[in-house]
Structure formats: structure tokens, C-alpha cells
Design an enzyme around this catalytic site. Structure first.
Site, short mmCIF file in Angstrom:
data_model
loop_
_atom_site.label_atom_id
_atom_site.label_comp_id
_atom_site.label_asym_id
_atom_site.label_seq_id
_atom_site.Cartn_x
_atom_site.Cartn_y
_atom_site.Cartn_z
N GLU A 167 1.66 -0.72 -5.13
CA GLU A 167 0.99 0.77 -5.11
C GLU A 167 1.88 1.62 -5.33
O GLU A 167 2.05 2.64 -4.63
CB GLU A 167 -0.34 0.80 -4.40
N ASP A 179 0.81 -1.17 0.03
CA ASP A 179 -0.03 -0.20 0.63
C ASP A 179 0.86 1.19 0.35
O ASP A 179 1.83 1.70 0.65
CB ASP A 179 -0.88 0.15 1.50
C1 GLC Z 1 -4.21 3.36 -0.82
C2 GLC Z 1 -5.80 1.95 -0.20
C3 GLC Z 1 -6.54 3.31 -0.24
C4 GLC Z 1 -6.38 4.00 1.22
C5 GLC Z 1 -4.41 4.30 0.85
C6 GLC Z 1 -4.58 4.41 2.47
O1 GLC Z 1 -3.88 3.79 -1.42
O2 GLC Z 1 -5.76 2.25 -1.58
O3 GLC Z 1 -7.95 2.38 -0.01
O4 GLC Z 1 -7.26 4.66 2.06
O5 GLC Z 1 -3.68 4.14 0.59
O6 GLC Z 1 -3.93 3.72 2.85
#
Ligand code: GLC
Length: 553
Positions: A276, A216
């Protein structure tokens, strides 16, 4: 077609180190998938009960969004304890059963890991609050004195991603940084205890048999907080900063992932990881390198308008980049952060660009444009066939195989997303794509569970249910099952070859004589030579209608 007829034989080779390169990964948002105990919240036993469904779909892996103990300030991305299961979702023993059930069905499991921030209820943060300024406990986070003569102003004018200040004040007057919600304090990755603890977490889940990790906000861990902190007015745009932004995509983050890779590679087969990281395409390779995480999400198609030129450019660019660094490309249209693509493709074209500001949640409160549901679904079906014919791994989000639309009509009182609260209602937030799945045509929560549903399901949900689509040969569910079965027999690591010809279309071939052709134009086009094995909509004689993809062999 019944699920028995569409079952595909799975390889699921447990020794294959490269399984992730061409995998179809299905994202489960656990609180909204299946509820085994009728409390309105999906859970791990619920997922176990649906493994036959996952098998019938023909996916290779599940990516499980956070299932850890959490007060749900941000849908579970506020983690209280990285090495346990939220009691509302089950126990560690249920988790072991889930791993066994998935592996028994030849399906891998990727779990979400959230390293940028803990929740404010995490023991470390509670210790930090109690220990006071200057303590070792505070050094695990990013605490600063406030600005202004009495320190009553935040240390900088930075905004949190969800709106409002990125700093929150503690009762003793100090401030802490939170790039997301105030309940998500950012960790200090210069602290060796923080680094070591995440290695322990990687080992904890790897030892329990998980096959990989989704990381994440992978691009935020390392920050340059040299004083004086610069004002937001002089910060470079994130997407253009190329490593020069104090908060995002800094070079130092890769040292962390090189350490992670050593741990991941100490397993046989090595555990996979996917970042991500919202970074420009050219910077993605850093995250996807073999001595780093190995793979990174590419959100370019997800952010593209339905436009053949744009699609082609994105595909070419990403395939070239993945080849260059020896990774494999990822493709994704929907996830738990964005408006479902069956709805996006039904929205009127925004003259400023659908993805203005890079905002992932574009249904602003009170100003919803009319959605052309038929066009949205038609394009979504065409898009997924195109995506599944590409080299690389495909990430699907639960419910897209049902052609599910965004739920735009959730009552304000039921909204949960911090983006809604922190924007003071200006952003509707991401709850509309997180409404529990409809499994049956009727029933209290459309088969989600024997109780209610933590986000209100609309009456039209039953029509999209698995039950409604199961035996319909034209349904979206049947299309996904057939597509995944055909792909399983044809997908290889090899690239694609474009066939130029008809304007407004994208046509390419893959090994084995597999051709995919998509018509983005307004008029039907000639189909190429070959036998059509699948099409996203009925053909128009020997023509491919608008917004349709066909696969030929
Ligand atoms: C990422 C997740 C999202 C979350 C953010 C903070 O983008 O996919 O759902 O709110 O991180 O953890």
C-alpha cells in the site's frame, strides 16, 4: 440462483508461485464481517463459519485486515503485538483453523502487516517511555527534544495524516513522531532490532501457512530526519516529490523490501506481498519489483471520476507499467479507507475533482451531498464488470458484492475513526464503510451475530443482506458470483486489445473471444457482435444502456 448452483470449482493449486497475478482477492475487515460469540465484534470463528459463502462467491484469496491485539485507536492498525490474535477475535489456534478452512476451500490468505508504526501499548513503546531520553529503547522509535527555549514546542510543524501535529510529548518532555494517530508511534527503521523483528514476524505467519502479506503504508518506513527539520511550508508535495520528501517514498525503503523478499522467497511457494504505497504511478514499479514486494496497489481507478477517457488512460498506463517491470496490475474500487464506490458514483460531480487533496474519506461532517443511490449502484455494477475483465488482480472489499452503500448517518457518539477526532469533527472519517455486514433481512444485527453491532447498522441494511439477494437473479450478489465464475474460465496473463468505435464507451477484447464493453454515455449504444454472457443491467433490446457493462463471447 442459489449458492449451490453458483459454486465454482476452485483450482487453489498450493504449489503455484504466481497465483496472485490474476487473483480475485476479497478484503475482510474482521471486526465487521461475522460475529460468532454475540459480543458485537466480528471474529475469526465468524469468518470460518462463512467460508462456504466465500466459496460461493468464487474468490481466490482473502486479505485479512489486522486481527492482532489492539486498543483500536485506529481500527486495529495500531498493533500491540504482531505475533498474536486479539482475544476479542479469537486465538492463534482459531487462526490456524481459519488457514485450514480457507486452504481446504482452495482460498489463499493474505494478512496485513503494519511496519511503519506500532501502537503505543506495544511493549517496545512502553519500554521506551520508561527508559527515558537517550536510551536504546527510545532508539526503536523517533524521539526528539522539543523546539523553543524550554523544548515545549514540537520539533517541527509537520501535520499527522489524521490531522493535528505529527509529534506528541511524553511526560519527561521529549517528543515522538507519529505520522498517523498519537497512539501510533513511528518506528525507527535505521534500528537493526526493528528490521530483524519484522523478519521474525514475516516468518511467524509464513510458517503458519499464510500465502502473502499486504504491507501497510509501505512508502513511509525510511525517513530523512537530518536537523534542522524543514518546515512543512518548504516540503515538496508528496505526489511530486519523486523520492525527495523527507517522510514519504524514499529510495532507502527498497533495501528493506529486498531483505523481506529473501525471507518470502525462502518459502515454497514464495509468499506474495502487495504494497500500500500512495505514490505516483511511475514510482509504483519500485515497490512491485521482483526483488521487492512484487506487487503494489494502484488506486488510480478508485480515485477516478466516472469518465471513459480517464478510465482508459489509467488502464493503459497501469498495464504498461506492470508489463514493464514484470509484475501484474492491481485494480480496486473500495476498501476500509474510502467511501464505498456505490455511494461515490452517486455523488454529484465535484467541480474541484472528487478526490481533492487526495483525501480518502470525502464525506465531510454535516455537509453530505445528496446521494443518487440508483445511479451509484448502477455505475458500481458496470465498474466491477469492467474491472474483472482486465488483466491483473482485482481486490474486492467486503459488502461491495451486496452493492452496499456507505452509512452516512452514523451518530457522532458512535464514531471510532481517529480521523474524525483528530480533525475535530471536520472529517467524518471511515466508519461508514466499516459497518458490520448484513447477512439476513431482519434480526438484531441482520445476522452479523447474536448480539449487537459495534457500529450501528441502519434500518435499510436488511434490503442489502445476503438473504435478500441470495435467490434474486438480478441482485448484485448474483452478478458478482456469475462474473467471478465466467472470469475463472477465461482469465489469462495476456493483455487486452482496445476496439475503438463508439464514443463514450470502453470496449476491449481478451483471449478466448472475451469482450467487455461499457457505456459511460447518456444514450444507449449498439452492442458489438457476439453472444452476451453477462450484463450489469438489463439490455435495451440489442442496445447497451447508459452506465452498463456487457461481456460477450
Ligand atoms: C493504512 C490503512 C489505514 C490506516 C493507516 C495507518 O492507510 O489502510 O486504515 O489508518 O494505514 O496504519
Amino acid at each position: 440462483m442459489t449458492s449451490t448452483e453458483t459454486q465454482v470449482s476452485r483450482s487453489g493449486d498450493p504449489t503455484d508461485a504466481d497465483w496472485w497475478r490474476q487473483a480475485v482477492v476479497y478484503q475482510i475487515y474482521p471486526r465487521s464481517f461475522a460475529d460468532s460469540n454475540g459480543d458485537g465484534v466480528g471474529d475469526l470463528p465468524g469468518i470460518i463459519s462463512r467460508v462456504p459463502y466465500l466459496t460461493s462467491l468464487g474468490i481466490d484469496a482473502v486479505w485479512l485486515s489486522p486481527f492482532y491485539p489492539s486498543a483500536l485507536a485506529d481500527g486495529g492498525y495500531d498493533v500491540d503485538d504482531y505475533r498474536d490474535v486479539d482475544p476479542r477475535l479469537g486465538t492463534l489456534s482459531d487462526f490456524d483453523d481459519l488457514v485450514a478452512a480457507l486452504h481446504g476451500a482452495g482460498i489463499k490468505l493474505i494478512v496485513d502487516i503494519v511496519p511503519n508504526h506500532t501502537s503505543n501499548l506495544h511493549t517496545w513503546f512502553q519500554e521506551a517511555l520508561a527508559a527515558g531520553p537517550g536510551s536504546a529503547a527510545r532508539d526503536r522509535y523517533i524521539f526528539r527534544d522539543g523546539a523553543g527555549p524550554d523544548g515545549s514546542e514540537p520539533p517541527s510543524d509537520w501535520d499527522s495524516v489524521f490531522g493535528g501535529s505529527a509529534w506528541a510529548q511524553t511526560p519527561d518532555g521529549q517528543w515522538y513522531l507519529h505520522l498517523f494517530a498519537a497512539e501510533q508511534p513511528d518506528l525507527n527503521w535505521d534500528n537493526s532490532e526493528v528490521r530483524d523483528d519484522f523478519l521474525t514476524t514475516l516468518r511467524f505467519w509464513s510458517d503458519r501457512g499464510v500465502d502473502g502479506f499486504r504491507v501497510d503504508v509501505a512508502h513511509a518506513l525510511v525517513k530523512d530526519l537530518t536537523e534542522p527539520l524543514p518546515s512543512k511550508t518548504v516540503l515538496p508535495r508528496q505526489s511530486e516529490s519523486l523520492g525527495a520528501h523527507p517522510l514519504w517514498d524514499r529510495e532507502g525503503v527498497h533495501e528493506i523490501y529486498r531483505e523481506w523478499r529473501k525471507v518470502l522467497n525462502s518459502y515454497d511457494p514464495p509468499r506474495s506481498a502487495v504494497a500500500e504505497a500512495f505514490v505516483p504511478a511511475a514510482r509504483r514499479a519500485r515497490y512491485a519489483s521482483a526483488d521487492g514486494l512484487g506487487q503494489a496497489f494502484n488506486f488510480d481507478l478508485l480515485q477516478a471520476d466516472w469518465d471513459f477517457g480517464k478510465f482508459r488512460q489509467v488502464i493503459e498506463e497501469n498495464l504498461a507499467l506492470a508489463e514493464e517491470n514484470g509484475s501484474s496490475s492491481t485494480w480496486v474500487f473500495s476498501n476500509h479507507d474510502v467511501v464505498r464506490h456505490a455511494t461515490r458514483y452517486g455523488l454529484p460531480r465535484d467541480p474541484e475533482g472528487l478526490w481533492q487533496d487526495g483525501k480518502a474519506w470525502l464525506l465531510s461532517n454535516g455537509t453530505e451531498p445528496t446521494v443518487d443511490v440508483e445511479q451509484g449502484l448502477r455505475r458500481a455494477r458496470a465498474a466491477v464488470l469492467l474491472m474483472l475483465a482486465l488483466p491483473g488482480s482485482a481486490y474486492l472489499y467486503q459488502g461491495e458484492e451486496l452493492g452496499l452503500q456507505e452509512v452516512g448517518e452514523l451518530p457522532a457518539a458512535s464514531l471510532q475513526d481517529p480521523a474524525y477526532f483528530r480533525s475535530k469533527g471536520a472529517e467524518k472519517g471511515r466508519d461508514g464503510c466499516r459497518v458490520p455486514l448484513p447477512w439476513t433481512i431482519g434480526g438484531l444485527s441482520f445476522g452479523f451475530g447474536s448480539g449487537g453491532s459495534h457500529l450501528l447498522q441502519p434500518t435499510w441494511f436488511g434490503g442489502y443482506s445476503v438473504e435478500a439477494q441470495e435467490s434474486d437473479p438480478t441482485s448484485t450478489l448474483t452478478l458478482y458470483r456469475k462474473a467471478l465464475a465466467v472470469r475463472r474460465g477465461l482469465q489469462t496473463n495476456a493483455g487486452l486489445e482496445w476496439i475503438d468505435g463508439v464514443e463514450w464507451s470502453l470496449h476491449f477484447t481478451r483471449p478466448g473471444g472475451w469482450q467487455s464493453v461499457t457505456n459511460f454515455g447518456a444514450a444507449p449504444i449498439e452492442l458489438p457482435e457476439g453472444a452476451v454472457v453477462l450484463s450489469s443491467a438489463p439490455l435495451d433490446g440489442d442496445k447497451l444502456p447508459t452506465d452498463t457493462t456487457a461481456w460477450l463471447i
